[in-house]
Design an enzyme around this catalytic site. Structure first.
Site: not given
Ligand code: FBP
Length: 316
Positions: A51, A175, A210, A212, A259-260, A286
């Site tokens: 990000h 994901y 893992k 979401k 976590g999101g 995270g």
């Molecule tokens: P968060 O708890 O910050 O969402 O972290 C989990 C995670 O899997 C991180 O490892 C990864 O950077 C992030 O989510 C990616 O989220 P997205 O691809 O949806 O932006």
């Protein structure tokens, strides 16, 4: 220390693995405040790449320093700490042996977003680096739904084989995104899509996977018919979590939930309670942890761990 019955049972699901891999899985299961419970809370800090630094670390500037995150993972009693090569190299010697490390072998940046470009992470490290740095596992992200998913699956299959050969565990972030799926963001976490993502990661050989937390929509019309015919309950997050875990080998793979974006403490905890009720093996949190001031982050991570510990006791 002898393994608890919970840990013995989990290790029994991975009988094709060599003792090195089993020992590394056990290290993760036996570390931190949830040691021995069969539950895990992991701190992932790859958001600097995913990000960008300001979005990730400006809310709590202490997080620009790589040492901050591993210390947070240790001080809060997490089971493991996951990060890309740079962050792991920056701390691996100073904190050698202090907490199991997961080296993320691929990463996706958010710098360039071109219309029509299919999401695809780059392979940014290798199994040898994970061994050199004393890691317990490799981590790898797949994007089911992307036009480039097959390349991701093929690279993961090779890295998984290599990691297992040298005694490492494999953690897969699954994901769904890309293609028609992402025309509406809610499709990426539709229950059929999340369950499918869990199944794919398990089939490619993940020990820990893992996804979401899912929503109650069903994306694929053929899947919808199957859900309705079988009467699969998906109204609550706990029900959907149960179904995702069933989709990962009927609960015989460790499935944890991400976590999101940062949100209020009560919202985080309510989601964790529902995930735990549905049988989740844990969470990987995270932004909701490292973007809070350290004392608050530790307090939140402890509350999350306490929810999972209570759920583990209830299922004895
Ligand atoms: P968060 O708890 O910050 O969402 O972290 C989990 C995670 O899997 C991180 O490892 C990864 O950077 C992030 O989510 C990616 O989220 P997205 O691809 O949806 O932006």
């Amino acid at each position: 220390m002898a393994h608890t019955r919970k840990v013995q049972k989990i290790l029994s699901w991975y009988r094709s693995d060599n003792p090195g891999t089993l020992a590394n899985l056990a290290r993760m299961l036996n570390t931190g405040r949830l040691a021995g419970t069969g539950k895990m809370v992991i701190l992932p800090v790859d958001q600097g790449v995913e990000h960008g630094p300001a979005r990730s670390f400006a809310p709590n500037p202490a997080g620009y320093d790589p040492r901050y995150h591993i210390e947070l993972a240790i001080d809060s009693g997490c089971n493991a700490y996951a990060a890309p090569l740079g962050f792991i190299e920056a701390v691996a010697a100073e904190y050698a042996g202090a907490i199991p490390l997961i080296l993320k072998l691929n990463n996706s940046d958010g710098v360039l977003k071109l219309a029509g470009l299919q999401p695809a992470p780059a392979v940014t490290s290798c199994v040898e680096a994970a061994l050199r740095l004393g890691c317990a596992a490799i981590g790898y992200t797949i994007y089911p739904g992307s036009g480039l998913r097959n390349e991701m699956y093929e690279a993961l299959a090779q890295l998984t084989e290599e990691a297992k050969r040298v005694g490492l565990a494999v953690v897969v972030w699954s994901y769904p995104r890309g293609g028609d799926l992402s025309l509406d963001a809610k499709n990426e976490t539709a229950i059929d899509v999340s369950a499918y993502a869990a199944q794919i990661a398990a089939q490619i050989g993940a020990h820990i996977l893992k996804v979401k937390p899912s929503n109650d929509s069903i994306w694929d019309s053929k899947a919808k018919a199957a859900y309705e015919k079988a009467g699969i309950p998906i109204a609550t997050l706990a029900e959907r979590t149960r179904h995702i875990i069933q989709s990962a080998f009927d609960g015989r793979r460790i499935v944890i939930f991400s976590g999101g974006e940062a949100k209020g403490t009560e919202d985080v905890l309510q989601e964790i309670r529902e995930l735990a009720e549905g049988g989740a093996f844990g969470s990987i949190v995270g932004r909701n942890s490292f973007q809070r001031p350290k004392a608050e982050a530790i307090d939140l991570l402890h509350q999350i761990q306490d929810i999972y510990r209570t759920a583990a006791r209830a299922r004895r």
